[in-house]
Design a protein around this motif. Structure first.
Motif, mmCIF file in Angstrom:
data_model
loop_
_atom_site.group_PDB
_atom_site.id
_atom_site.type_symbol
_atom_site.label_atom_id
_atom_site.label_comp_id
_atom_site.label_asym_id
_atom_site.label_seq_id
_atom_site.Cartn_x
_atom_site.Cartn_y
_atom_site.Cartn_z
ATOM 1 N N ARG A 1 -12.598 5.849 -6.631
ATOM 2 C CA ARG A 1 -11.799 4.616 -6.606
ATOM 3 C C ARG A 1 -11.983 3.873 -7.926
ATOM 4 N NH1 ARG A 1 -13.359 0.570 -2.225
ATOM 5 N NH2 ARG A 1 -12.674 -0.997 -3.722
ATOM 6 N N PHE A 2 -10.975 3.083 -8.278
ATOM 7 C CA PHE A 2 -11.119 2.180 -9.408
ATOM 8 C C PHE A 2 -10.139 1.030 -9.240
ATOM 9 C CE2 PHE A 2 -7.818 5.101 -10.760
ATOM 10 C CZ PHE A 2 -6.910 4.326 -11.459
ATOM 11 N N THR A 3 -10.415 -0.074 -9.896
ATOM 12 C CA THR A 3 -9.547 -1.240 -9.857
ATOM 13 C C THR A 3 -9.106 -1.591 -11.270
ATOM 14 O OG1 THR A 3 -11.434 -2.751 -9.969
ATOM 15 C CG2 THR A 3 -10.602 -2.190 -7.778
ATOM 16 N N MET B 1 -3.163 -5.661 -4.527
ATOM 17 C CA MET B 1 -3.726 -6.827 -3.855
ATOM 18 C C MET B 1 -2.895 -8.074 -4.156
ATOM 19 S SD MET B 1 -6.354 -5.497 -2.375
ATOM 20 C CE MET B 1 -7.707 -4.323 -2.510
ATOM 21 N N LEU C 1 -5.790 -1.582 -6.792
ATOM 22 C CA LEU C 1 -6.843 -0.666 -6.352
ATOM 23 C C LEU C 1 -6.269 0.727 -6.181
ATOM 24 C CD1 LEU C 1 -9.645 0.080 -5.048
ATOM 25 C CD2 LEU C 1 -8.647 -0.670 -2.860
ATOM 26 N N THR D 1 -4.495 -7.679 -9.437
ATOM 27 C CA THR D 1 -5.480 -6.674 -9.021
ATOM 28 C C THR D 1 -4.800 -5.490 -8.353
ATOM 29 O OG1 THR D 1 -7.128 -8.409 -8.661
ATOM 30 C CG2 THR D 1 -7.587 -6.254 -7.709
ATOM 31 N N SER E 1 -7.829 -5.061 -13.174
ATOM 32 C CA SER E 1 -7.692 -6.514 -13.039
ATOM 33 C C SER E 1 -7.170 -7.072 -14.354
ATOM 34 C CB SER E 1 -9.042 -7.163 -12.707
ATOM 35 O OG SER E 1 -9.549 -6.679 -11.480
ATOM 36 N N ASP F 1 -14.949 2.572 -13.151
ATOM 37 C CA ASP F 1 -14.444 2.254 -11.823
ATOM 38 C C ASP F 1 -13.821 0.870 -11.787
ATOM 39 O OD1 ASP F 1 -15.284 4.687 -10.875
ATOM 40 O OD2 ASP F 1 -17.235 3.953 -10.213
ATOM 41 N N ARG F 2 -13.816 0.189 -12.951
ATOM 42 C CA ARG F 2 -13.197 -1.129 -13.012
ATOM 43 C C ARG F 2 -12.732 -1.392 -14.436
ATOM 44 N NH1 ARG F 2 -15.774 -7.128 -11.630
ATOM 45 N NH2 ARG F 2 -13.765 -8.214 -11.492
ATOM 46 N N THR G 1 -3.123 0.285 -3.788
ATOM 47 C CA THR G 1 -3.020 -0.992 -3.079
ATOM 48 C C THR G 1 -2.875 -2.108 -4.103
ATOM 49 O OG1 THR G 1 -4.404 -0.195 -1.258
ATOM 50 C CG2 THR G 1 -4.110 -2.575 -1.457
ATOM 51 N N ARG H 1 0.836 -1.204 0.000
ATOM 52 C CA ARG H 1 0.000 0.000 0.000
ATOM 53 C C ARG H 1 0.870 1.253 0.000
ATOM 54 N NH1 ARG H 1 -2.136 -2.802 5.246
ATOM 55 N NH2 ARG H 1 0.141 -2.732 5.380
ATOM 56 N N GLU I 1 -7.427 4.529 -4.705
ATOM 57 C CA GLU I 1 -8.434 5.266 -3.959
ATOM 58 C C GLU I 1 -7.979 6.713 -3.783
ATOM 59 O OE1 GLU I 1 -10.165 2.373 -0.595
ATOM 60 O OE2 GLU I 1 -7.967 2.452 -0.668
#
Length: 467
Positions: free
Chosen positions: A442-444, A422, A428, A426, A446, A375-376, A420, A142, A430
């Motif tokens: 926020r968005f991710t 993960m 993340l 993945t 993948s 957001d993804r 972050t 993080r 924020e």
């Protein structure tokens, strides 16, 4: 010299600390993943006392002693007024020690020491940190990112400039979240001392709870470097005559040349390429060659998350300052050349400061959304997402009246970004409010390694059926 005397242990006796004692430690990543640097300030020259760090595994019996180098700077090192005149204050001595061969992800304790000629020692209070993960290590990682922080008086009283009171919100919120933060990157406009050197002490005191516990990496901004006729890319007087000298002495950077202040640093699954927007970044320049090497040399199977950072917006911003002052969406020539590198080497994020507001774009290349803002994001890389997250503490900057189509999320408030990792698949992002820590955006991302290898616009070699 730097603080009021306080009770501290000296050898085996208890006495009152003299004001030359070590203060304000700052951690930074070294040039290798298993190295941490500790930088601090004292009133002791090397003729008066020998500086060192005592450190070891938390709870372990083995104690290491690492010597420290000592630097300082003089009034004549400053480039102009007020730094050379009314703003001058002797900085004391800045010590840097390198703690090497650290075990990945292990907890360490340390304290700063000075050995006096009579054999007694002056000690700081004890601190602790966690060593960096091994590059490519699959664990939760993080990283907090922000710019343009500054410092402020806790009692709310006025100070020079007096437009960074919100820096206390950001500082305090990060302190509250320290248990879930592994590293901090402050991308320029650090203290806003602007030539009044005593304010560097105030700033380092303000961030000490953070910088003494996790690596506190910095980038160079206009308020650190710019001064006419000193070689900076911009000939403005924003640094108050400091021309980068205090910043490059007070903070360690894992750069080949600390005066140029561009560098790369790896943290687990991250590769960060930190540029210096106050030096020439254009194609053919020394810094451009560094940027290309940084983004091209990473092994994406081990470090899938590639992030470019600079203080000034070298990409896209709808801040009204750029509209009024530049008539554009970023620094002149900012995207020329660099955008090709971001696309070719599939840079996930480009993060900037300078404009005091928050903004996130769609994945964008050559002024068009290659992919709709979301957001993804799932699957292959399409284009770099640009984020302006310079809302650490300095007064806010409004947006232009007409919002461009590529501007997906904005906020006119103080906050900071948090990345972050993960795992290898993945990521993340924020954007968190400084007052309360609520997540505003926020968005991710993948994707698997095969998605990183997949081709998109202008990032795979051209093919032909010719034989």
């Amino acid at each position: 010299m730097f603080m009021q005397p306080k009770l501290i242990a000296v050898s085996n006796k208890v006495s009152f600390q003299n004001p030359k004692a070590p203060v304000y430690p700052r951690l930074a990543q070294g040039k290798s993943w298993n190295e941490m640097t500790v930088t601090w300030t004292s009133g002791y020259s090397i003729k008066e006392a020998m500086p060192f760090v005592e450190w070891g595994h938390e709870g372990g019996s083995q104690v290491h002693l690492s010597p420290a180098g000592t630097l300082t700077f003089s009034r004549n090192s400053m480039c102009g007024s007020p730094a050379r005149t009314v703003g001058w204050r002797d900085p004391g001595y800045i010590h840097t020690s390198f703690l090497k061969e650290l075990w990945p992800d292990s907890l360490y304790t340390y304290r700063l020491g000075h050995r006096l000629p009579d054999g007694t020692h002056i000690w700081s209070k004890p601190y602790s940190f966690r060593a960096s993960p091994y590059p490519g290590q699959d664990s939760l990682q993080r990283v907090v990112i922000f710019g343009d922080l500054g410092k402020a008086e806790i009692d709310g009283s006025d100070e020079y400039g007096n437009y960074e009171q919100a820096s206390l919100y950001t500082t305090n919120q990060i302190i509250k979240e320290l248990d879930s933060i592994d590293m901090v990157i402050h991308i320029g406009d650090i203290s806003y001392a602007d030539g009044y050197l005593s304010q560097w002490d105030q700033f380092t005191a303000q961030i000490e709870p953070i910088a003494s516990s996790v690596p506190y990496m910095i980038g160079i901004g206009n308020h650190e470097r710019d001064w006419p006729d000193t070689g900076s890319f911009y000939g403005h007087n924003d640094s108050g005559g400091e021309c980068g000298v205090p910043t490059q002495t007070l903070f360690y950077l894992p750069a080949e040349n600390r005066a140029k202040s561009w560098y790369k640093t790896d943290y687990g699954m991250f590769r960060f390429c930190v540029a210096n927007s106050e030096e020439d970044w254009r194609a053919g320049s020394e810094q451009y060659r560094f940027i290309e090497e940084c983004v091209s040399s990473v092994d994406r199977s081990k470090q899938p998350w590639l992030v470019f950072l600079a203080h000034r917006v070298l990409g896209y911003s709808s801040g009204s300052w750029y509209e009024v002052m530049m008539g554009t969406y970023g620094e002149p020539m900012g995207r020329d050349g660099l955008e090709e590198l971001w696309q070719k080497y599939k840079v996930d994020l480009a993060v900037f400061g300078h404009i005091h507001s928050y903004e996130r774009t769609c994945p964008i290349y050559q002024s068009r959304c290659v992919q709709d803002g979301s957001d993804r994001y799932i699957g292959r890389f399409n284009a770099t997402t640009h984020v302006v997250v310079v809302v650490g503490g300095a007064s806010l900057s409004p947006f232009r009246d007409s919002i461009p189509y590529w501007s997906f999320s904005r906020d006119y408030d103080f906050g900071f970004g948090k990345l972050t990792a993960m795992n290898h698949s993945t990521l993340l992002f924020e954007y968190k409010k400084s007052r309360g820590g609520d997540v505003h955006d926020r968005f991710t991302i993948s994707r698997d390694y095969r998605d990183i290898l997949a081709c998109s616009i202008d990032n795979c070699p051209r093919t032909t059926l010719a034989v």
